[in-house]
Design a protein around this motif. Structure first.
Motif, PDB file in Angstrom:
ATOM      1  N   ASP A   6      -2.881  -4.948  14.365  1.00  0.00           N
ATOM      2  CA  ASP A   6      -2.006  -5.327  13.203  1.00  0.00           C
ATOM      3  C   ASP A   6      -2.861  -4.958  11.840  1.00  0.00           C
ATOM      4  O   ASP A   6      -2.437  -4.939  10.609  1.00  0.00           O
ATOM      5  N   TYR A   7      -4.253  -4.821  12.050  1.00  0.00           N
ATOM      6  CA  TYR A   7      -4.961  -4.397  10.939  1.00  0.00           C
ATOM      7  C   TYR A   7      -5.094  -2.765  10.866  1.00  0.00           C
ATOM      8  O   TYR A   7      -4.883  -2.072   9.910  1.00  0.00           O
ATOM      9  N   LEU A   8      -5.623  -2.283  12.021  1.00  0.00           N
ATOM     10  CA  LEU A   8      -6.088  -0.908  11.941  1.00  0.00           C
ATOM     11  C   LEU A   8      -4.953   0.176  11.870  1.00  0.00           C
ATOM     12  O   LEU A   8      -4.907   1.143  11.457  1.00  0.00           O
ATOM     13  N   ASP A   9      -3.788  -0.325  12.633  1.00  0.00           N
ATOM     14  CA  ASP A   9      -2.485   0.439  12.740  1.00  0.00           C
ATOM     15  C   ASP A   9      -1.311   0.062  11.587  1.00  0.00           C
ATOM     16  O   ASP A   9      -0.208   0.232  11.821  1.00  0.00           O
ATOM     17  N   LEU A  10      -1.715  -0.652  10.421  1.00  0.00           N
ATOM     18  CA  LEU A  10      -0.948  -1.219   9.383  1.00  0.00           C
ATOM     19  C   LEU A  10      -0.101  -0.035   9.037  1.00  0.00           C
ATOM     20  O   LEU A  10      -0.340   1.014   8.612  1.00  0.00           O
ATOM     21  N   PHE A  12       3.111   1.314   6.411  1.00  0.00           N
ATOM     22  CA  PHE A  12       3.792   0.994   5.032  1.00  0.00           C
ATOM     23  C   PHE A  12       4.760   0.056   4.979  1.00  0.00           C
ATOM     24  O   PHE A  12       4.751  -0.951   4.286  1.00  0.00           O
ATOM     25  N   ALA A  13       5.757   0.049   6.050  1.00  0.00           N
ATOM     26  CA  ALA A  13       7.061  -0.975   6.015  1.00  0.00           C
ATOM     27  C   ALA A  13       6.228  -2.569   6.433  1.00  0.00           C
ATOM     28  O   ALA A  13       6.667  -3.331   5.658  1.00  0.00           O
ATOM     29  N   SER A  14       5.173  -2.767   7.050  1.00  0.00           N
ATOM     30  CA  SER A  14       4.691  -3.868   7.380  1.00  0.00           C
ATOM     31  C   SER A  14       3.916  -4.341   6.281  1.00  0.00           C
ATOM     32  O   SER A  14       3.904  -5.504   5.842  1.00  0.00           O
ATOM     33  N   ALA A  15       3.230  -3.424   5.490  1.00  0.00           N
ATOM     34  CA  ALA A  15       2.377  -4.049   4.257  1.00  0.00           C
ATOM     35  C   ALA A  15       3.354  -4.419   3.003  1.00  0.00           C
ATOM     36  O   ALA A  15       2.953  -5.280   2.610  1.00  0.00           O
ATOM     37  N   ALA A  16       4.380  -3.718   3.129  1.00  0.00           N
ATOM     38  CA  ALA A  16       5.385  -3.857   2.045  1.00  0.00           C
ATOM     39  C   ALA A  16       6.062  -5.330   2.224  1.00  0.00           C
ATOM     40  O   ALA A  16       6.129  -6.262   1.537  1.00  0.00           O
ATOM     41  N   ALA A  17       6.211  -5.518   3.680  1.00  0.00           N
ATOM     42  CA  ALA A  17       6.919  -6.952   3.862  1.00  0.00           C
ATOM     43  C   ALA A  17       5.870  -8.091   3.795  1.00  0.00           C
ATOM     44  O   ALA A  17       6.351  -8.905   3.341  1.00  0.00           O
TER      45      ALA A  17
END
Length: 331
Positions: A6-10, A12-17
């Motif tokens: 969840d951290y290393l493979d973050l 763009f969509a997940s970060a924006a959410a």
């Protein structure tokens, strides 16, 4: 339950959410448990550690009083002081950390390209939902190439860092609270790497990211660094004590040519900041054009080229280096 991916493979969509969720968060009432840190928050706490300080005990600290920590705390709806324990979870100080946190610290300190990518992605995701520089500062400088330059300027080898940690490694065997000795050793090495990255950033910032001997600055020209700037120790790392190794007043920013000459005691600096050539260098300048080009009056400044905001190196270190040059004078 969050996992390492969840951290290393973050994405763009997940970060924006995650940013959108943070914007709707409220501060936790006094006395109640705060919400768990998201991957975006945790990764930015790691980034704050890169501009923090290394304590006398060797731990990495977040500068909670800095404007950047305050702005990120406001974004996260947390007090700046609550960011520091998250970093302590990562670097191994706290025994009750989540199982993935030490692995995350190891991976981020071993693979700086991964962190550069994640940091840039988090910034881009924040900008996409309207978080400008005032709200979400680029405190590591990925947009003007400072992040890359700092990582490339850090020059102490892992072999030297490992040698310096032998005493710490020896004490691990006697501790019964450590499950995986090898991972703990890797985490300690990661902490040492971060300490040297902090040193490099402070040294380069002090010189405004330019060689103090000739003024070369890839950043001002908008060029990639390509290892053209080095955060050099005045008193060599191998001859320095623990505190001296991370003291920014024991450092000068130099291009590779002048760094090599400084390391070889062909040039030095006196107590007043004047650049001094060795007798051997003067002879080379007199006999060969290429040496005159790099170390003559047009290639080497008469004094350290420090910006008005910069701090001169400590005489404790320059006197030591100058004494080595004087040995060459006497031979």
């Amino acid at each position: 339950m969050l996992e390492l991916g969840d951290y290393l493979d973050l994405t763009f969509a997940s970060a924006a959410a995650q940013w959108r969720g943070l914007l709707t968060r409220e501060y936790a009432p006094v006395g109640l448990k705060q919400e768990d840190f998201t991957p975006v928050e945790t990764l930015l706490c790691f980034g704050l550690g890169l501009v923090g300080n290394r304590s006398k005990s060797g731990k990495i600290n977040i500068p909670v009083s800095s404007p950047d920590a305050k702005r990120l705390g406001a974004l996260f709806k947390r007090t700046p002081g609550s960011l520091a324990p998250k970093l302590a979870n990562l670097d191994g100080r706290r025994a009750h950390r989540a199982k993935h946190e030490q692995q995350l610290w190891i991976r981020l300190t071993e693979d700086r390209f991964r962190f550069e990518m994640l940091y840039a992605l988090i910034l881009d995701a924040g900008r996409s939902i309207g978080l400008d520089e005032e709200k979400l500062p680029d405190f590591l400088g990925v947009q003007d190439n400072r992040l890359q330059i700092v990582f490339e300027a850090y020059s102490v080898s892992d072999d030297d860092l490992l040698a310096s940690l032998e005493g710490d490694f020896a004490t691990l065997a006697g501790r019964d609270d450590i499950i995986d000795i090898r991972d703990t050793e890797r985490a300690l090495l990661g902490t040492a790497r971060v300490g040297q990255q902090q040193f490099a950033r402070k040294v380069l910032t002090n010189s405004d990211f330019a060689c103090v001997f000739c003024g070369l600055s890839t950043r001002s020209a908008g060029l990639p660094s390509s290892r053209l700037l080095i955060a050099s120790h005045i008193k060599p790392w191998s001859k320095s004590g623990g505190g001296e190794r991370v003291d920014p007043r024991n450092g000068l920013a130099a291009c590779p040519t002048h760094d090599a000459a400084f390391e070889a005691y062909l040039i030095s600096v006196d107590a007043d900041g004047r650049i001094v050539r060795s007798a051997a260098l003067d002879r080379a300048i007199a006999s060969e054009r290429s040496w005159r080009h790099n170390f003559g009056d047009n290639g080497l400044a008469p004094r350290l080229m420090m910006p008005s905001t910069g701090t001169m190196p400590s005489a404790h270190y320059t006197d030591w280096h100058y004494s080595q040059l004087m040995v060459e004078f006497l031979n």
